[in-house]
Design an enzyme around this catalytic site. Structure first.
Site, PDB file in Angstrom:
ATOM      1  CE  LYS A 111      -7.655   1.151   9.546  1.00 17.39           C
ATOM      2  NZ  LYS A 111      -9.315   0.425   9.437  1.00 17.39           N
ATOM      3  CE  LYS A 120     -12.415   4.285   1.708  1.00 20.03           C
ATOM      4  NZ  LYS A 120     -13.184   3.512   1.382  1.00 20.03           N
ATOM      5  CE  LYS A 131      -4.253   0.167   2.042  1.00 14.55           C
ATOM      6  NZ  LYS A 131      -5.786  -0.778   2.246  1.00 14.55           N
TER       7      LYS A 131
HETATM    8  P1  AMP Z   1     -11.577   0.409   2.191  1.00  7.60           P
HETATM    9  O1  AMP Z   1     -11.229   1.170   1.390  1.00  7.60           O
HETATM   10  O2  AMP Z   1     -10.234   0.047   3.106  1.00  7.60           O
HETATM   11  O3  AMP Z   1     -13.075   0.195   2.168  1.00  7.60           O
HETATM   12  O4  AMP Z   1     -10.722  -0.869   0.763  1.00  7.60           O
HETATM   13  C1  AMP Z   1     -11.940  -1.561  -0.076  1.00  7.60           C
HETATM   14  C2  AMP Z   1     -11.459  -2.108  -1.260  1.00  7.60           C
HETATM   15  O5  AMP Z   1     -10.445  -1.896  -2.470  1.00  7.60           O
HETATM   16  C3  AMP Z   1     -11.001  -3.454  -0.437  1.00  7.60           C
HETATM   17  O6  AMP Z   1     -11.112  -4.396  -1.379  1.00  7.60           O
HETATM   18  C4  AMP Z   1      -9.256  -2.900  -0.640  1.00  7.60           C
HETATM   19  O7  AMP Z   1      -8.847  -4.498  -0.675  1.00  7.60           O
HETATM   20  C5  AMP Z   1      -9.151  -2.179  -2.101  1.00  7.60           C
HETATM   21  N1  AMP Z   1      -8.596  -1.504  -2.078  1.00  7.60           N
HETATM   22  C6  AMP Z   1      -8.538   0.189  -1.286  1.00  7.60           C
HETATM   23  N2  AMP Z   1      -7.183   0.881  -1.576  1.00  7.60           N
HETATM   24  C7  AMP Z   1      -6.877   0.265  -2.213  1.00  7.60           C
HETATM   25  C8  AMP Z   1      -5.236   0.369  -2.736  1.00  7.60           C
HETATM   26  N3  AMP Z   1      -4.573   1.752  -2.707  1.00  7.60           N
HETATM   27  N4  AMP Z   1      -4.892  -0.746  -4.022  1.00  7.60           N
HETATM   28  C9  AMP Z   1      -5.670  -1.395  -4.624  1.00  7.60           C
HETATM   29  N5  AMP Z   1      -6.742  -1.486  -3.780  1.00  7.60           N
HETATM   30  C10 AMP Z   1      -7.320  -1.194  -2.679  1.00  7.60           C
END
Ligand code: AMP
Ligand code: TRP
Length: 330
Positions: A113, A198, A195
């Site tokens: 980031k 969003k 990865k």
């Molecule tokens: P975040 O969107 O960063 O708040 O992520 C929320 C949850 O979703 C966390 O447990 C991340 O590890 C999981 N997560 C986010 N993106 C992915 C992805 N591409 N594949 C698997 N898990 C994800």
């Protein structure tokens, strides 16, 4: 016997992707019956990158509705908005004072980031994992179901718990990550080496839980594959591997079953089927989401009751912490 405690959260920094669903939320549902679960919408984390206030409000409520639409039940789990429980920010401050700059600067997510926002790098981005540790430790969580990308942050939470316990006597349960083998890292549809996120600039890189059928068909069709032309799960075909993982998560079929089914079949047909499977999998969630969004009073009741329950537990831990570090009781 006391039930084990589970804590997890997602940031309301935009629509949730099928990566969030497969890597995190889908696994939370099944834990509800067996564990004492806390699922938060972590808005304090979200503001570590600039947010438009009215969008943040909208996204926070939408993430709550997505949680419920996916099958989280307020009768079973405590579902709440992080900023409603002030103990999170308060414990973060205390934990900051036992966090080492060196360890924080080695966090992969921080490094990534900070590369993206080299100018005006904010301190919140740096202490982000400390806030995450506070989230988890306040509830004495045993297990934290997350995607693969959060492993390092979990390690930090464990270190901080142990360090505090050693310095001030036993206070925090040391949490374990719960990371599923399959689907822990759903990759970008445009670049299967990174990865699915969003915050990707290219919207073809991700599928949102709330994407319309046409968008899903278009995005799956454009997903990057290769010129090998076989539907096989291996590291030479990262794009296909990722699509197989998604197929398996939504259909419930094993990778092997899917490989067999598509032996000798081209990518075109495979992608068409995959799109329909995702659409069908998301349809009930989207329908429930639409209903919930029409019932703002209900959503408000859920997050208010959630905050009350969460605050009770969190404040118990916080009081203990304040006493141990030497603050005078008020
Ligand atoms: P975040 O969107 O960063 O708040 O992520 C929320 C949850 O979703 C966390 O447990 C991340 O590890 C999981 N997560 C986010 N993106 C992915 C992805 N591409 N594949 C698997 N898990 C994800
Ligand atoms: N940092 C996590 C992410 O971006 C979200 C999060 C915040 C979290 N606090 C948490 C996940 C506590 C698990 C437990 O994915």
């Amino acid at each position: 016997m006391e039930r084990k405690v589970v804590f997890s959260g997602v940031q309301p920094s935009g629509g949730l992707t099928i990566g969030n669903y497969i890597g995190a939320i889908k696994n939370w549902i099944s834990l509800q019956d067996e564990y004492d679960c806390y699922y938060s919408i972590v808005d304090l984390h979200a503001i570590t990158v600039p947010q438009v206030p009215k969008d943040l409000r909208k996204n926070t409520l939408e993430v709550l509705a997505v949680y419920l639409a996916c099958g989280l039940e307020p009768e079973k789990s405590t579902i709440f908005i992080q900023s409603h429980v002030s103990a999170h920010a308060e414990l973060t401050w205390v934990l900051n004072t036992i966090s080492y700059m060196g360890q924080l600067s080695r966090m992969t997510q921080f490094k990534e980031k900070s590369r993206k926002s080299e100018e005006n790098l904010n301190a919140g981005l740096f202490t982000y994992p400390v806030l995450m540790a506070a989230d988890i430790l306040l509830y004495q969580a045993d297990l934290v179901p997350v995607g693969d990308d959060q492993k390092q942050h979990l390690e930090l939470a464990r270190d901080l718990a142990e360090r505090f316990n050693n310095r001030y006597s036993y206070t925090f349960k040391v949490p374990e990550p719960l990371i599923k083998k399959e689907g822990a890292r759903i990759m970008s549809l445009q670049d299967p080496e990174s990865k699915m996120s969003k915050s990707d600039e290219n919207e073809n890189a991700y599928i949102l839980i709330l994407d319309k059928p046409d968008a899903i068909r278009r995005k799956v069709k454009r997903a990057v594959t290769d010129s090998i032309g076989e539907i096989k799960y291996n590291d030479q075909q990262l794009g296909v591997k990722n699509l197989l993982t998604i197929y398996s998560a939504f259909s419930g079929h094993s990778i092997e079953e899917i490989e067999n089914k598509y032996e000798g079949v081209g990518y075109g047909k495979f992608k068409e089927d995959l799109a329909e499977i995702i659409i069908e999998g998301l349809r009930p969630i989207q329908e429930k989401f639409d209903d919930l969004m029409k019932n703002k009073d209900y959503l408000e009741r859920v997050y208010k009751e959630g905050a009350e329950r969460a605050s009770y537990i969190a404040n118990k831990t916080l009081r203990k912490v304040y006493r141990k570090v030497g603050f005078i009781q008020k």
